[in-house]
Design an enzyme around this catalytic site. Structure first.
Site, PDB file in Angstrom:
ATOM      1  N   SER A 138      71.954  33.292  -8.354  1.00  0.00           N
ATOM      2  CA  SER A 138      72.012  32.259  -7.323  1.00  0.00           C
ATOM      3  C   SER A 138      71.962  32.928  -5.962  1.00  0.00           C
ATOM      4  O   SER A 138      72.253  34.126  -5.839  1.00  0.00           O
ATOM      5  CB  SER A 138      73.332  31.470  -7.434  1.00  0.00           C
ATOM      6  OG  SER A 138      73.574  30.704  -6.263  1.00  0.00           O
ATOM      7  N   TYR A 151      82.794  31.192  -8.683  1.00  0.00           N
ATOM      8  CA  TYR A 151      81.364  31.041  -8.981  1.00  0.00           C
ATOM      9  C   TYR A 151      80.582  32.134  -8.253  1.00  0.00           C
ATOM     10  O   TYR A 151      79.713  32.789  -8.828  1.00  0.00           O
ATOM     11  CB  TYR A 151      80.889  29.667  -8.541  1.00  0.00           C
ATOM     12  CG  TYR A 151      79.427  29.394  -8.772  1.00  0.00           C
ATOM     13  CD1 TYR A 151      78.490  29.624  -7.769  1.00  0.00           C
ATOM     14  CD2 TYR A 151      78.980  28.890  -9.983  1.00  0.00           C
ATOM     15  CE1 TYR A 151      77.141  29.376  -7.972  1.00  0.00           C
ATOM     16  CE2 TYR A 151      77.634  28.622 -10.196  1.00  0.00           C
ATOM     17  CZ  TYR A 151      76.719  28.870  -9.189  1.00  0.00           C
ATOM     18  OH  TYR A 151      75.374  28.616  -9.387  1.00  0.00           O
ATOM     19  N   LYS A 155      78.172  35.178  -9.930  1.00  0.00           N
ATOM     20  CA  LYS A 155      76.756  35.370  -9.593  1.00  0.00           C
ATOM     21  C   LYS A 155      76.507  36.749  -8.962  1.00  0.00           C
ATOM     22  O   LYS A 155      75.471  37.364  -9.181  1.00  0.00           O
ATOM     23  CB  LYS A 155      76.274  34.236  -8.704  1.00  0.00           C
ATOM     24  CG  LYS A 155      76.296  32.882  -9.404  1.00  0.00           C
ATOM     25  CD  LYS A 155      75.492  32.882 -10.719  1.00  0.00           C
ATOM     26  CE  LYS A 155      75.430  31.523 -11.361  1.00  0.00           C
ATOM     27  NZ  LYS A 155      74.607  31.479 -12.591  1.00  0.00           N
ATOM     28  N   VAL A 186      69.670  23.537  -5.749  1.00  0.00           N
ATOM     29  CA  VAL A 186      68.651  22.918  -6.588  1.00  0.00           C
ATOM     30  C   VAL A 186      69.156  21.560  -7.071  1.00  0.00           C
ATOM     31  O   VAL A 186      70.322  21.423  -7.443  1.00  0.00           O
ATOM     32  CB  VAL A 186      68.308  23.784  -7.813  1.00  0.00           C
ATOM     33  CG1 VAL A 186      67.114  23.233  -8.573  1.00  0.00           C
ATOM     34  CG2 VAL A 186      68.055  25.237  -7.413  1.00  0.00           C
TER      35      VAL A 186
HETATM   36  N1  LIG Z   1      71.780  23.672  -9.265  1.00  0.00           N
HETATM   37  C1  LIG Z   1      71.873  24.620  -8.337  1.00  0.00           C
HETATM   38  O1  LIG Z   1      72.035  24.361  -7.119  1.00  0.00           O
HETATM   39  C2  LIG Z   1      71.781  26.066  -8.753  1.00  0.00           C
HETATM   40  C3  LIG Z   1      71.390  27.017  -7.801  1.00  0.00           C
HETATM   41  C4  LIG Z   1      71.321  28.361  -8.161  1.00  0.00           C
HETATM   42  C5  LIG Z   1      71.603  28.740  -9.451  1.00  0.00           C
HETATM   43  N2  LIG Z   1      71.972  27.808 -10.369  1.00  0.00           N
HETATM   44  C6  LIG Z   1      72.243  28.275 -11.736  1.00  0.00           C
HETATM   45  O2  LIG Z   1      71.206  27.790 -12.588  1.00  0.00           O
HETATM   46  C7  LIG Z   1      71.692  27.713 -13.934  1.00  0.00           C
HETATM   47  C8  LIG Z   1      71.398  26.329 -14.491  1.00  0.00           C
HETATM   48  O3  LIG Z   1      72.093  25.401 -13.691  1.00  0.00           O
HETATM   49  P1  LIG Z   1      71.595  23.886 -13.468  1.00  0.00           P
HETATM   50  O4  LIG Z   1      71.712  23.604 -12.026  1.00  0.00           O
HETATM   51  O5  LIG Z   1      70.307  23.688 -14.159  1.00  0.00           O
HETATM   52  O6  LIG Z   1      72.784  23.140 -14.225  1.00  0.00           O
HETATM   53  P2  LIG Z   1      72.783  21.887 -15.216  1.00  0.00           P
HETATM   54  O7  LIG Z   1      74.227  21.525 -15.345  1.00  0.00           O
HETATM   55  O8  LIG Z   1      71.802  20.876 -14.768  1.00  0.00           O
HETATM   56  O9  LIG Z   1      72.264  22.513 -16.598  1.00  0.00           O
HETATM   57  C9  LIG Z   1      72.995  23.534 -17.223  1.00  0.00           C
HETATM   58  C10 LIG Z   1      72.670  23.531 -18.707  1.00  0.00           C
HETATM   59  O10 LIG Z   1      73.432  24.568 -19.318  1.00  0.00           O
HETATM   60  C11 LIG Z   1      74.106  24.039 -20.437  1.00  0.00           C
HETATM   61  N3  LIG Z   1      75.345  24.792 -20.687  1.00  0.00           N
HETATM   62  C12 LIG Z   1      76.484  24.743 -19.977  1.00  0.00           C
HETATM   63  N4  LIG Z   1      77.422  25.534 -20.527  1.00  0.00           N
HETATM   64  C13 LIG Z   1      76.851  26.095 -21.627  1.00  0.00           C
HETATM   65  C14 LIG Z   1      77.307  27.022 -22.611  1.00  0.00           C
HETATM   66  N5  LIG Z   1      78.565  27.481 -22.618  1.00  0.00           N
HETATM   67  N6  LIG Z   1      76.435  27.403 -23.586  1.00  0.00           N
HETATM   68  C15 LIG Z   1      75.175  26.912 -23.608  1.00  0.00           C
HETATM   69  N7  LIG Z   1      74.681  26.034 -22.707  1.00  0.00           N
HETATM   70  C16 LIG Z   1      75.526  25.639 -21.728  1.00  0.00           C
HETATM   71  C17 LIG Z   1      74.369  22.578 -20.110  1.00  0.00           C
HETATM   72  O11 LIG Z   1      74.603  21.810 -21.276  1.00  0.00           O
HETATM   73  C18 LIG Z   1      73.081  22.210 -19.389  1.00  0.00           C
HETATM   74  O12 LIG Z   1      72.089  21.795 -20.289  1.00  0.00           O
HETATM   75  C19 LIG Z   1      73.184  28.028 -13.856  1.00  0.00           C
HETATM   76  O13 LIG Z   1      73.390  29.398 -14.199  1.00  0.00           O
HETATM   77  C20 LIG Z   1      73.523  27.819 -12.370  1.00  0.00           C
HETATM   78  O14 LIG Z   1      74.622  28.599 -11.968  1.00  0.00           O
HETATM   79  C21 LIG Z   1      72.051  26.475 -10.077  1.00  0.00           C
HETATM   80  C1  LIG Z   2      78.604  23.881  -3.973  1.00  0.00           C
HETATM   81  C2  LIG Z   2      77.145  23.934  -4.360  1.00  0.00           C
HETATM   82  C3  LIG Z   2      76.971  24.789  -5.542  1.00  0.00           C
HETATM   83  C4  LIG Z   2      75.563  25.193  -5.840  1.00  0.00           C
HETATM   84  C5  LIG Z   2      75.596  26.511  -6.526  1.00  0.00           C
HETATM   85  C6  LIG Z   2      74.247  27.116  -6.558  1.00  0.00           C
HETATM   86  O1  LIG Z   2      74.268  28.368  -7.162  1.00  0.00           O
HETATM   87  C7  LIG Z   2      73.613  27.173  -5.216  1.00  0.00           C
HETATM   88  C8  LIG Z   2      73.972  28.018  -4.239  1.00  0.00           C
HETATM   89  C9  LIG Z   2      73.183  27.882  -3.022  1.00  0.00           C
HETATM   90  C10 LIG Z   2      73.383  28.454  -1.863  1.00  0.00           C
HETATM   91  C11 LIG Z   2      74.415  29.405  -1.555  1.00  0.00           C
HETATM   92  C12 LIG Z   2      74.484  29.810  -0.252  1.00  0.00           C
HETATM   93  C13 LIG Z   2      75.427  30.835   0.183  1.00  0.00           C
HETATM   94  C14 LIG Z   2      75.456  31.085   1.520  1.00  0.00           C
HETATM   95  C15 LIG Z   2      76.433  32.125   2.034  1.00  0.00           C
HETATM   96  O2  LIG Z   2      76.191  33.305   1.398  1.00  0.00           O
HETATM   97  C16 LIG Z   2      76.280  32.437   3.508  1.00  0.00           C
HETATM   98  O3  LIG Z   2      75.088  33.133   3.648  1.00  0.00           O
HETATM   99  C17 LIG Z   2      76.163  31.222   4.331  1.00  0.00           C
HETATM  100  C18 LIG Z   2      75.899  31.637   5.768  1.00  0.00           C
HETATM  101  C19 LIG Z   2      76.274  30.507   6.689  1.00  0.00           C
HETATM  102  C20 LIG Z   2      75.124  30.194   7.585  1.00  0.00           C
HETATM  103  O4  LIG Z   2      74.116  30.920   7.588  1.00  0.00           O
HETATM  104  O5  LIG Z   2      75.259  29.201   8.294  1.00  0.00           O
END
Ligand SMILES: NC(=O)c1ccc[n+]([C@@H]2O[C@H](COP(=O)([O-])OP(=O)(O)OC[C@H]3O[C@@H](n4cnc5c(N)ncnc54)[C@H](O)[C@@H]3O)[C@@H](O)[C@H]2O)c1
Ligand SMILES: CCCCC[C@H](O)/C=C/C=C\C=C\C=C\[C@@H](O)[C@@H](O)CCCC(=O)O
Length: 258
Positions: A138, A151, A155, A186
């Protein structure tokens, strides 16, 4: 890497980013084992994909990445069914600052467990044919997200583990590339359910919302396109690929050599 006929495993494949990763891998010719704890969503997706690609191209396996036994069995079933493993996408992840031990167990320990068990099938040192492992990290693995410190830690750990495994693989001759996919915000269920998952940091939900407004929201398809680049570009090993609506970049990390 040419994807036609290659065999991929995607964890957390039933929804969100994992579903989009599954779809783009299938679209480009791969066979895909979908691993997820959500059996209803997994079976529903498998049914839809069967109609589009035929029953032989996918396998759904109910698998919790917290379980060594379940991952081991899922990887063996995949290898038995398709004839090996070429690609692993360690994508399953959650965000919950209240049940933070579970967050660590899935997001970091699950990635480590999946990597080590997949190497038993993929590494050239154990009779495999090599391949690529992409770990979904992430943007929060590159900078602190103030409302979810655990979290953020998971990551950061995924990125450090991925980069170290890439170096170990090169030095050891595994024949396996390792890369980290680092999306910004996302539009998925994980993102939309955030407010209820921040625990003692719930008072920082507004600040997080402002960050999302600043950085923008990606679609899962945009993320999957970046995953495809990490899988197919065989020059990519040890990379952290930062993806957000304004663009994408391979992160440069500090070098300690003088
Ligand atoms: N959504 C965001 O903003 C975002 C941004 C950056 C990274 N991510 C990462 O992307 C990955 C997917 O997230 P997403 O946003 O698609 O989430 P989501 O909740 O939409 O999907 C996650 C999927 O993983 C499955 N899952 C959860 N725990 C599990 C386990 N213990 N074993 C097997 N499957 C499991 C869930 O059932 C689901 O189908 C995650 O690692 C998340 O941290 C998400
Ligand atoms: C609570 C939302 C969870 C989503 C989790 C997912 O993994 C997405 C993460 C997305 C973005 C993370 C951004 C982190 C930013 C900080 O590291 C810092 O750079 C922010 C700086 C502040 C600024 O530039 O204003």
């Amino acid at each position: 890497m040419e994807l036609n006929g290659k065999i991929a495993v995607v964890t957390g494949a039933a929804l969100g980013i994992g579903k989009a990763i599954t779809e783009i891998l299938l679209k480009n010719g791969a066979k895909v084992a979908l691993l997820d704890v959500n059996e209803t969503a997994g079976k529903s997706l498998k049914e839809a994909l069967d109609k589009q690609y035929g029953q032989e191209r996918t396998l759904f396996l109910n698998c919790n990445v917290e379980s060594e036994e379940q991952i081991k069995a899922a990887f063996q079933k995949t290898a038995d069914n398709f004839g090996g493993i070429d690609i692993l996408c360690n994508n399953a992840g959650i965000l919950n600052e209240t049940t933070w031990e579970k967050t660590v167990s899935i997001n970091l320990v699950g990635v480590i467990r999946g990597t080590y068990l997949a190497l038993e099938h993929m590494s050239k040192l154990s009779g495999g044919r090599g391949g690529v492992i992409v770990n979904t990290a992430s943007m929060a693995g590159l900078g602190p997200l103030l409302s979810c410190p655990v979290y953020t830690a998971t990551k950061h750990g995924v990125i450090g583990f991925t980069r170290a495994m890439a170096a170990a693989s090169t030095a050891s001759g595994y024949g396996v590339r390792f890369n980290a996919l680092c999306p910004g915000f996302v539009q998925t269920d994980l993102f939309t359910t955030i407010p209820s998952k921040l625990g003692q940091f719930s008072h920082l939900a507004d600040a997080t919302e402002k960050l999302a407004e600043k950085f923008g929201i990606l679609t899962v398809s945009e993320v999957a396109e970046s995953l495809l680049e990490l899988v197919t570009d065989e020059t990519k090993n040890g990379e952290a690929f930062l993806v957000f609506p304004q663009g994408k970049k391979y992160v440069t990390f500090p070098s300690f050599s003088s």
